[in-house]
Design a protein around this motif. Structure first.
Motif, short mmCIF file in Angstrom:
data_model
loop_
_atom_site.label_atom_id
_atom_site.label_comp_id
_atom_site.label_asym_id
_atom_site.label_seq_id
_atom_site.Cartn_x
_atom_site.Cartn_y
_atom_site.Cartn_z
N VAL A 62 0.98 -1.22 0.17
CA VAL A 62 0.32 -0.17 -0.34
C VAL A 62 0.69 1.63 0.36
N VAL A 63 0.51 1.99 -0.94
CA VAL A 63 1.80 3.68 -1.31
C VAL A 63 0.19 4.60 -0.50
N HIS A 64 0.93 5.45 0.29
CA HIS A 64 -0.28 6.42 0.70
C HIS A 64 0.87 7.81 0.22
N VAL A 65 0.07 8.44 -0.17
CA VAL A 65 0.30 9.35 -0.76
C VAL A 65 -0.47 10.57 -0.54
N LYS A 66 -0.17 11.83 -0.48
CA LYS A 66 -1.09 13.21 0.44
C LYS A 66 -0.97 14.63 -0.39
N LYS A 67 -2.36 15.13 -1.24
CA LYS A 67 -1.68 15.88 -2.18
C LYS A 67 -1.81 17.32 -0.83
N PRO A 68 -1.15 18.24 -1.48
CA PRO A 68 -0.75 19.80 -0.67
C PRO A 68 -2.01 20.64 -0.36
N THR A 69 -2.71 19.71 -0.76
CA THR A 69 -3.82 21.22 -0.05
C THR A 69 -4.99 20.98 -1.22
N PHE A 70 -6.31 20.36 -0.31
CA PHE A 70 -7.85 20.13 -1.02
C PHE A 70 -8.05 20.94 -1.79
N SER A 71 -8.24 21.98 -1.87
CA SER A 71 -8.78 22.87 -2.35
C SER A 71 -8.12 23.41 -4.35
N ALA A 76 0.38 17.03 -11.02
CA ALA A 76 0.61 15.86 -12.23
C ALA A 76 1.59 15.96 -11.82
N GLU A 77 2.92 15.52 -11.41
CA GLU A 77 4.42 14.96 -10.47
C GLU A 77 3.74 13.94 -9.66
N LEU A 78 2.49 15.05 -8.55
CA LEU A 78 2.63 13.51 -7.87
C LEU A 78 1.51 12.03 -8.18
N LEU A 79 0.89 12.73 -9.74
CA LEU A 79 -0.05 11.74 -10.13
C LEU A 79 0.61 10.71 -10.64
N VAL A 80 2.12 11.27 -11.55
CA VAL A 80 2.64 10.38 -12.51
C VAL A 80 3.22 9.86 -11.29
N GLU A 81 4.04 9.79 -10.82
CA GLU A 81 4.99 8.80 -9.57
C GLU A 81 3.55 8.23 -8.34
N LEU A 82 3.26 8.52 -8.16
CA LEU A 82 1.81 7.12 -8.20
C LEU A 82 1.38 6.51 -8.94
N GLU A 84 3.43 5.23 -11.70
CA GLU A 84 4.19 4.69 -11.84
C GLU A 84 4.52 3.27 -10.39
N GLN A 85 4.25 3.86 -9.06
CA GLN A 85 4.83 3.09 -8.39
C GLN A 85 3.21 1.86 -8.56
N THR A 86 2.18 2.00 -8.20
CA THR A 86 0.77 1.54 -7.88
C THR A 86 0.15 0.56 -9.76
#
Length: 95
Positions: A62-71, A76-82, A84-86
């Motif tokens: 299980v890979v946990h990732v948090k957005k910097p802010t909900f608003s 895009a970099e966070l989504l690409v990394e996620l 690639e890992q999952t």
């Protein structure tokens, strides 16, 4: 199954460019990503989802990732990394 159209209310792009990811044959042995939107309670919600999924399926990791802010949309970099890992991702929203 009827055709389904998904609309993103935050998107400024062309709706015709959207697509559905192919279905996985099984979740066993797969890496699950959990995208925490950072709303109140989303960590509790996603932790429970992880527990339930691991009880029901043979989840490899299980890979946990948090957005910097909900608003704002996730960077895009966070989504690409996620991606690639999952093998699949569950996005959690709570309050």
């Amino acid at each position: 199954m009827p055709n389904t159209t998904l609309l993103d209310p935050t998107s400024q792009g062309d709706v015709s460019a959207k697509f559905l990811a192919p279905r996985l044959d099984s979740l066993d042995g797969k890496v699950m990503g959990l995208l925490n939107i950072t709303k109140n309670g989303s960590d509790i919600f996603l932790d429970r989802i992880a527990e339930l999924m691991q009880e029901r399926f043979d989840i490899a990791e299980v890979v946990h990732v948090k957005k910097p802010t909900f608003s704002r949309p996730a960077p895009a970099e966070l989504l690409v990394e996620l991606a690639e890992q999952t093998d699949f991702v569950i996005e959690g929203l709570a309050d």
